[in-house]
Design a protein around this motif. Structure first.
Motif, PDB file in Angstrom:
ATOM      1  N   ALA A  10       4.925  -2.242  19.851  1.00  0.00           N
ATOM      2  CA  ALA A  10       4.540  -0.922  20.479  1.00  0.00           C
ATOM      3  C   ALA A  10       4.254   0.135  19.242  1.00  0.00           C
ATOM      4  CB  ALA A  10       5.670  -0.266  21.238  1.00  0.00           C
ATOM      5  N   ALA A  11       3.726  -0.413  18.297  1.00  0.00           N
ATOM      6  CA  ALA A  11       3.288   0.486  17.042  1.00  0.00           C
ATOM      7  C   ALA A  11       2.038   1.067  17.168  1.00  0.00           C
ATOM      8  CB  ALA A  11       3.516   0.018  15.816  1.00  0.00           C
ATOM      9  N   GLY A  12       1.063   0.346  17.943  1.00  0.00           N
ATOM     10  CA  GLY A  12      -0.234   0.580  18.100  1.00  0.00           C
ATOM     11  C   GLY A  12      -1.221  -0.482  17.404  1.00  0.00           C
ATOM     12  N   LYS A  13      -0.749  -1.445  17.268  1.00  0.00           N
ATOM     13  CA  LYS A  13      -1.486  -2.619  16.429  1.00  0.00           C
ATOM     14  C   LYS A  13      -2.798  -2.692  17.295  1.00  0.00           C
ATOM     15  CE  LYS A  13       1.797  -5.444  16.227  1.00  0.00           C
ATOM     16  NZ  LYS A  13       3.053  -4.408  16.978  1.00  0.00           N
ATOM     17  N   SER A  14      -2.668  -3.280  18.728  1.00  0.00           N
ATOM     18  CA  SER A  14      -3.536  -3.219  19.483  1.00  0.00           C
ATOM     19  C   SER A  14      -4.786  -2.220  19.313  1.00  0.00           C
ATOM     20  CB  SER A  14      -3.498  -3.787  20.828  1.00  0.00           C
ATOM     21  OG  SER A  14      -2.458  -4.829  20.823  1.00  0.00           O
ATOM     22  N   SER A  15      -4.183  -1.002  19.685  1.00  0.00           N
ATOM     23  CA  SER A  15      -5.079  -0.063  19.693  1.00  0.00           C
ATOM     24  C   SER A  15      -5.871   0.377  18.395  1.00  0.00           C
ATOM     25  CB  SER A  15      -4.339   1.495  19.629  1.00  0.00           C
ATOM     26  OG  SER A  15      -3.686   1.233  21.132  1.00  0.00           O
ATOM     27  N   TYR A 127      12.259  -3.278  11.536  1.00  0.00           N
ATOM     28  CA  TYR A 127      12.576  -2.114  10.451  1.00  0.00           C
ATOM     29  C   TYR A 127      13.785  -2.667   9.501  1.00  0.00           C
ATOM     30  CZ  TYR A 127       9.749   1.230  12.581  1.00  0.00           C
ATOM     31  OH  TYR A 127       8.639   1.600  13.275  1.00  0.00           O
ATOM     32  N   ARG A 128      14.485  -3.445   9.752  1.00  0.00           N
ATOM     33  CA  ARG A 128      15.473  -4.044   8.801  1.00  0.00           C
ATOM     34  C   ARG A 128      14.883  -4.677   7.700  1.00  0.00           C
ATOM     35  NH1 ARG A 128      19.702  -6.786  12.087  1.00  0.00           N
ATOM     36  NH2 ARG A 128      20.059  -4.637  12.621  1.00  0.00           N
ATOM     37  N   HIS A 129      13.785  -5.680   8.361  1.00  0.00           N
ATOM     38  CA  HIS A 129      13.361  -6.786   7.346  1.00  0.00           C
ATOM     39  C   HIS A 129      11.976  -6.226   6.805  1.00  0.00           C
ATOM     40  CE1 HIS A 129      16.630  -9.333   7.833  1.00  0.00           C
ATOM     41  NE2 HIS A 129      16.595  -9.176   9.179  1.00  0.00           N
ATOM     42  N   CYS A 130      11.061  -5.622   7.586  1.00  0.00           N
ATOM     43  CA  CYS A 130       9.817  -5.456   7.092  1.00  0.00           C
ATOM     44  C   CYS A 130       9.207  -4.048   6.421  1.00  0.00           C
ATOM     45  CB  CYS A 130       8.779  -5.689   8.165  1.00  0.00           C
ATOM     46  SG  CYS A 130       9.110  -7.419   8.849  1.00  0.00           S
ATOM     47  N   ARG A 131      10.029  -3.078   6.725  1.00  0.00           N
ATOM     48  CA  ARG A 131       9.799  -1.927   6.295  1.00  0.00           C
ATOM     49  C   ARG A 131       9.501  -1.765   4.791  1.00  0.00           C
ATOM     50  NH1 ARG A 131      13.430   2.882   7.660  1.00  0.00           N
ATOM     51  NH2 ARG A 131      12.690   2.560   9.865  1.00  0.00           N
ATOM     52  N   GLY A 132       8.587  -1.314   4.254  1.00  0.00           N
ATOM     53  CA  GLY A 132       8.519  -1.086   2.952  1.00  0.00           C
ATOM     54  C   GLY A 132       7.973  -2.368   2.205  1.00  0.00           C
ATOM     55  N   GLY A 133       7.484  -3.367   3.216  1.00  0.00           N
ATOM     56  CA  GLY A 133       7.012  -4.787   2.441  1.00  0.00           C
ATOM     57  C   GLY A 133       5.832  -4.611   1.552  1.00  0.00           C
ATOM     58  N   THR A 134       5.066  -5.531   1.457  1.00  0.00           N
ATOM     59  CA  THR A 134       4.120  -5.674   0.451  1.00  0.00           C
ATOM     60  C   THR A 134       2.672  -5.164   1.358  1.00  0.00           C
ATOM     61  OG1 THR A 134       3.777  -7.751   0.767  1.00  0.00           O
ATOM     62  CG2 THR A 134       4.931  -7.356  -0.864  1.00  0.00           C
ATOM     63  N   SER A 135       2.936  -4.991   2.512  1.00  0.00           N
ATOM     64  CA  SER A 135       1.657  -4.637   3.240  1.00  0.00           C
ATOM     65  C   SER A 135       1.180  -3.122   2.864  1.00  0.00           C
ATOM     66  CB  SER A 135       1.577  -4.816   4.795  1.00  0.00           C
ATOM     67  OG  SER A 135       2.315  -6.108   5.182  1.00  0.00           O
ATOM     68  N   ARG A 136      -0.080  -2.808   3.111  1.00  0.00           N
ATOM     69  CA  ARG A 136      -0.622  -1.515   3.282  1.00  0.00           C
ATOM     70  C   ARG A 136      -0.572  -0.685   4.429  1.00  0.00           C
ATOM     71  NH1 ARG A 136      -5.796   1.204   3.441  1.00  0.00           N
ATOM     72  NH2 ARG A 136      -6.585  -0.910   4.676  1.00  0.00           N
ATOM     73  N   PRO A 137       0.302   0.171   4.330  1.00  0.00           N
ATOM     74  CA  PRO A 137       0.308   0.942   5.732  1.00  0.00           C
ATOM     75  C   PRO A 137      -0.978   1.600   6.060  1.00  0.00           C
ATOM     76  CG  PRO A 137       2.043   1.782   4.172  1.00  0.00           C
ATOM     77  CD  PRO A 137       0.996   0.821   3.602  1.00  0.00           C
ATOM     78  N   ALA A 138      -1.190   1.568   7.395  1.00  0.00           N
ATOM     79  CA  ALA A 138      -2.235   2.111   8.025  1.00  0.00           C
ATOM     80  C   ALA A 138      -1.875   3.482   8.511  1.00  0.00           C
ATOM     81  CB  ALA A 138      -2.804   1.340   9.321  1.00  0.00           C
ATOM     82  N   ALA A 139      -2.723   4.450   8.674  1.00  0.00           N
ATOM     83  CA  ALA A 139      -2.367   5.783   9.365  1.00  0.00           C
ATOM     84  C   ALA A 139      -1.621   5.589  10.610  1.00  0.00           C
ATOM     85  CB  ALA A 139      -3.664   6.587   9.313  1.00  0.00           C
ATOM     86  N   ALA A 140      -0.940   6.599  10.976  1.00  0.00           N
ATOM     87  CA  ALA A 140      -0.214   6.449  12.229  1.00  0.00           C
ATOM     88  C   ALA A 140      -1.506   6.281  13.327  1.00  0.00           C
ATOM     89  CB  ALA A 140       0.634   7.696  12.602  1.00  0.00           C
ATOM     90  N   GLN A 141      -1.268   5.480  14.239  1.00  0.00           N
ATOM     91  CA  GLN A 141      -2.318   5.112  15.319  1.00  0.00           C
ATOM     92  C   GLN A 141      -1.652   5.395  16.594  1.00  0.00           C
ATOM     93  OE1 GLN A 141      -5.222   3.889  14.733  1.00  0.00           O
ATOM     94  NE2 GLN A 141      -5.511   3.918  17.095  1.00  0.00           N
ATOM     95  N   SER A 142      -2.440   6.065  17.425  1.00  0.00           N
ATOM     96  CA  SER A 142      -2.051   6.175  18.696  1.00  0.00           C
ATOM     97  C   SER A 142      -2.160   5.026  19.618  1.00  0.00           C
ATOM     98  CB  SER A 142      -2.943   7.390  19.406  1.00  0.00           C
ATOM     99  OG  SER A 142      -2.955   7.247  20.643  1.00  0.00           O
ATOM    100  N   SER A 143      -1.075   4.886  20.311  1.00  0.00           N
ATOM    101  CA  SER A 143      -0.929   3.648  21.091  1.00  0.00           C
ATOM    102  C   SER A 143      -1.354   3.811  22.668  1.00  0.00           C
ATOM    103  CB  SER A 143       0.455   2.946  20.807  1.00  0.00           C
ATOM    104  OG  SER A 143       0.340   1.601  21.504  1.00  0.00           O
ATOM    105  N   ARG A 144      -1.189   2.640  23.372  1.00  0.00           N
ATOM    106  CA  ARG A 144      -1.346   2.757  24.840  1.00  0.00           C
ATOM    107  C   ARG A 144      -0.575   3.758  25.205  1.00  0.00           C
ATOM    108  NH1 ARG A 144       0.517  -2.872  24.296  1.00  0.00           N
ATOM    109  NH2 ARG A 144      -1.117  -3.974  23.475  1.00  0.00           N
ATOM    110  N   ASP A 145      -0.611   4.110  26.546  1.00  0.00           N
ATOM    111  CA  ASP A 145       0.181   4.844  27.491  1.00  0.00           C
ATOM    112  C   ASP A 145       1.385   4.341  27.839  1.00  0.00           C
ATOM    113  OD1 ASP A 145      -1.623   7.262  27.364  1.00  0.00           O
ATOM    114  OD2 ASP A 145      -2.731   6.752  29.129  1.00  0.00           O
ATOM    115  N   TRP A 146       2.574   4.605  27.120  1.00  0.00           N
ATOM    116  CA  TRP A 146       3.778   3.711  27.281  1.00  0.00           C
ATOM    117  C   TRP A 146       4.362   4.241  28.752  1.00  0.00           C
ATOM    118  CZ3 TRP A 146       3.485  -0.509  25.145  1.00  0.00           C
ATOM    119  CH2 TRP A 146       2.811  -0.791  24.038  1.00  0.00           C
TER     120      TRP A 146
END
Length: 146
Positions: A10-15, A127-146
């Motif tokens: 629900a982060a907005g990956k698809s969006s 959030y326990r295992h992946c936050r702050g990993g080696t990936s480059r964060p993208a700007a916050a993305q608006s997601s679908r209407d939840w």
């Protein structure tokens, strides 16, 4: 180019992909594949074990074929929580790894609206295992209407 898009549910990956991919580009999304293999009325986030297994096998085949064509089309691959093995493979393929994360509070609100305890557990694990990993964060993305 291969874009591997990671982030919690629900982060907005698809969006994020919808805002960038062109009609000819390839999008590999386990949720979309699972929907393609299930009948009318199946929930949008279907976690039926059989449907999930079939979709996962199709995803592996799609990845194997799609990476052969990154010189011709862009390939967008959603992989919520790639293991080190997968990250190594993606790096060998010169993938750009993007993390879409609008923040834990936003994600938890969206998942609560979905009323899925399974998704809540994935959010906690992400959030326990992946936050702050080696990936480059993208700007916050608006997601679908939840």
């Amino acid at each position: 180019m291969l874009y591997v898009v990671t982030g919690p549910p629900a982060a907005g990956k698809s969006s994020w992909i919808e805002a960038r991919a062109k009609a000819r580009d390839i999008v590999i999304d386990l949720d979309r594949l699972t929907r393609a293999f299930t009948g009318p009325g199946a929930p949008q986030w279907n976690h039926d074990p059989i449907a999930s297994k079939i979709a996962l096998r199709a995803r592996y085949a799609a990845i194997d074929e799609a990476v052969k064509h990154v010189d011709t089309v862009d390939v967008y691959l959603i992989h919520t929580m790639p293991s080190e093995t997968w990250l190594t493979r993606y790096r060998r393929l010169d993938a750009e790894i993007i993390t879409v994360d609008p923040g834990e509070q936003v994600v938890r609100e969206r998942v609560r609206a979905m009323q899925s305890s399974a998704m809540e557990r994935v959010v906690t694990r992400w959030y326990r295992h992946c936050r702050g990993g080696t990936s480059r964060p993208a700007a916050a993305q608006s997601s679908r209407d939840w």
